[in-house]
Design a protein around this motif. Structure first.
Motif, short mmCIF file in Angstrom:
data_model
loop_
_atom_site.label_atom_id
_atom_site.label_comp_id
_atom_site.label_asym_id
_atom_site.label_seq_id
_atom_site.Cartn_x
_atom_site.Cartn_y
_atom_site.Cartn_z
N MET A 1 -14.65 -14.72 8.56
CA MET A 1 -14.14 -13.52 7.92
C MET A 1 -12.72 -13.77 7.45
SD MET A 1 -14.27 -9.80 9.50
CE MET A 1 -13.18 -8.55 9.05
N PHE A 2 -12.44 -13.39 6.22
CA PHE A 2 -11.11 -13.59 5.64
C PHE A 2 -10.21 -12.42 5.97
CE2 PHE A 2 -8.24 -12.82 2.06
CZ PHE A 2 -7.47 -13.96 2.16
N TRP A 3 -9.03 -12.69 6.45
CA TRP A 3 -8.04 -11.66 6.73
C TRP A 3 -6.78 -12.00 5.95
CZ3 TRP A 3 -8.64 -7.08 8.64
CH2 TRP A 3 -7.53 -6.33 9.02
N PRO A 4 -6.25 -11.08 5.14
CA PRO A 4 -5.10 -11.41 4.32
C PRO A 4 -3.85 -11.67 5.16
CG PRO A 4 -5.63 -9.09 4.12
CD PRO A 4 -6.72 -9.72 4.95
N PRO A 5 -2.95 -12.49 4.67
CA PRO A 5 -1.70 -12.73 5.38
C PRO A 5 -0.91 -11.43 5.54
CG PRO A 5 -1.90 -14.17 3.47
CD PRO A 5 -3.05 -13.24 3.44
N SER A 6 0.03 -11.42 6.43
CA SER A 6 0.76 -10.19 6.73
C SER A 6 1.53 -9.66 5.53
CB SER A 6 1.71 -10.42 7.91
OG SER A 6 2.69 -11.39 7.55
N ASP A 7 2.00 -10.54 4.64
CA ASP A 7 2.69 -10.05 3.45
C ASP A 7 1.75 -9.24 2.57
OD1 ASP A 7 5.01 -11.28 4.23
OD2 ASP A 7 4.73 -13.03 2.94
N SER A 8 0.53 -9.71 2.41
CA SER A 8 -0.44 -8.98 1.61
C SER A 8 -0.83 -7.67 2.28
CB SER A 8 -1.69 -9.81 1.39
OG SER A 8 -1.39 -10.96 0.65
N ALA A 9 -0.98 -7.70 3.59
CA ALA A 9 -1.36 -6.49 4.32
C ALA A 9 -0.26 -5.44 4.24
CB ALA A 9 -1.68 -6.82 5.77
N SER A 10 0.98 -5.86 4.38
CA SER A 10 2.07 -4.89 4.30
C SER A 10 2.24 -4.36 2.88
CB SER A 10 3.37 -5.49 4.82
OG SER A 10 3.74 -6.60 4.05
N SER A 11 2.00 -5.21 1.90
CA SER A 11 2.07 -4.76 0.50
C SER A 11 0.97 -3.75 0.21
CB SER A 11 1.94 -5.94 -0.45
OG SER A 11 3.01 -6.82 -0.29
N LEU A 12 -0.22 -4.01 0.72
CA LEU A 12 -1.34 -3.09 0.53
C LEU A 12 -1.06 -1.76 1.22
CD1 LEU A 12 -4.17 -2.67 -0.60
CD2 LEU A 12 -5.06 -3.59 1.53
N LEU A 13 -0.53 -1.81 2.41
CA LEU A 13 -0.19 -0.58 3.14
C LEU A 13 0.86 0.22 2.39
CD1 LEU A 13 -0.73 1.04 5.70
CD2 LEU A 13 1.09 -0.26 6.80
N ALA A 14 1.87 -0.44 1.85
CA ALA A 14 2.91 0.24 1.07
C ALA A 14 2.31 0.85 -0.19
CB ALA A 14 4.02 -0.74 0.73
N LEU A 15 1.40 0.16 -0.84
CA LEU A 15 0.76 0.67 -2.04
C LEU A 15 -0.08 1.91 -1.73
CD1 LEU A 15 0.26 0.26 -5.06
CD2 LEU A 15 -1.68 -1.17 -4.43
N ILE A 16 -0.81 1.88 -0.64
CA ILE A 16 -1.62 3.04 -0.23
C ILE A 16 -0.72 4.23 0.08
CG2 ILE A 16 -3.12 3.93 1.59
CD1 ILE A 16 -4.41 1.13 1.65
N PHE A 17 0.37 3.97 0.80
CA PHE A 17 1.31 5.05 1.13
C PHE A 17 1.88 5.66 -0.15
CE2 PHE A 17 5.65 6.47 1.82
CZ PHE A 17 5.44 7.48 2.74
N LEU A 18 2.28 4.82 -1.08
CA LEU A 18 2.85 5.30 -2.34
C LEU A 18 1.83 6.11 -3.12
CD1 LEU A 18 5.31 5.27 -4.20
CD2 LEU A 18 4.39 3.19 -5.21
N ALA A 19 0.59 5.68 -3.14
CA ALA A 19 -0.46 6.41 -3.86
C ALA A 19 -0.71 7.77 -3.24
CB ALA A 19 -1.75 5.59 -3.88
N VAL A 20 -0.75 7.83 -1.91
CA VAL A 20 -0.95 9.12 -1.24
C VAL A 20 0.25 10.03 -1.47
CG1 VAL A 20 -1.13 10.22 1.03
CG2 VAL A 20 -2.55 8.25 0.49
N PHE A 21 1.43 9.47 -1.39
CA PHE A 21 2.65 10.26 -1.61
C PHE A 21 2.67 10.83 -3.03
CE2 PHE A 21 7.16 10.74 -2.62
CZ PHE A 21 7.55 11.56 -1.57
N ALA A 22 2.42 9.98 -4.01
CA ALA A 22 2.47 10.43 -5.40
C ALA A 22 1.31 11.36 -5.75
CB ALA A 22 2.46 9.22 -6.33
#
Length: 55
Positions: A1-22
């Motif tokens: 199973m592929f798990w993205p590196p922590s940089d990708s995971a934190s970027s994805l989390l930030a993107l989700i947060f920004l989308a929910v906020f906006a």
């Protein structure tokens, strides 16, 4: 199973947060239409209730 590196995971989390906020928080606060404010506030309340249950 592929798990993205922590940089990708934190970027994805930030993107989700920004989308929910906006998409939910800003319309709940700044919309000029009362129906849109009520709908956004309702979605925000549902999201916060899910987060409270996890604790």
């Amino acid at each position: 199973m592929f798990w993205p590196p922590s940089d990708s995971a934190s970027s994805l989390l930030a993107l989700i947060f920004l989308a929910v906020f906006a998409g939910v928080v800003l319309p709940a606060v700044w919309s000029s239409r009362p129906s849109r404010r009520r709908a956004a506030a309702s979605v925000l309340a549902q999201l916060l209730s899910v987060l409270r249950r996890r604790r």
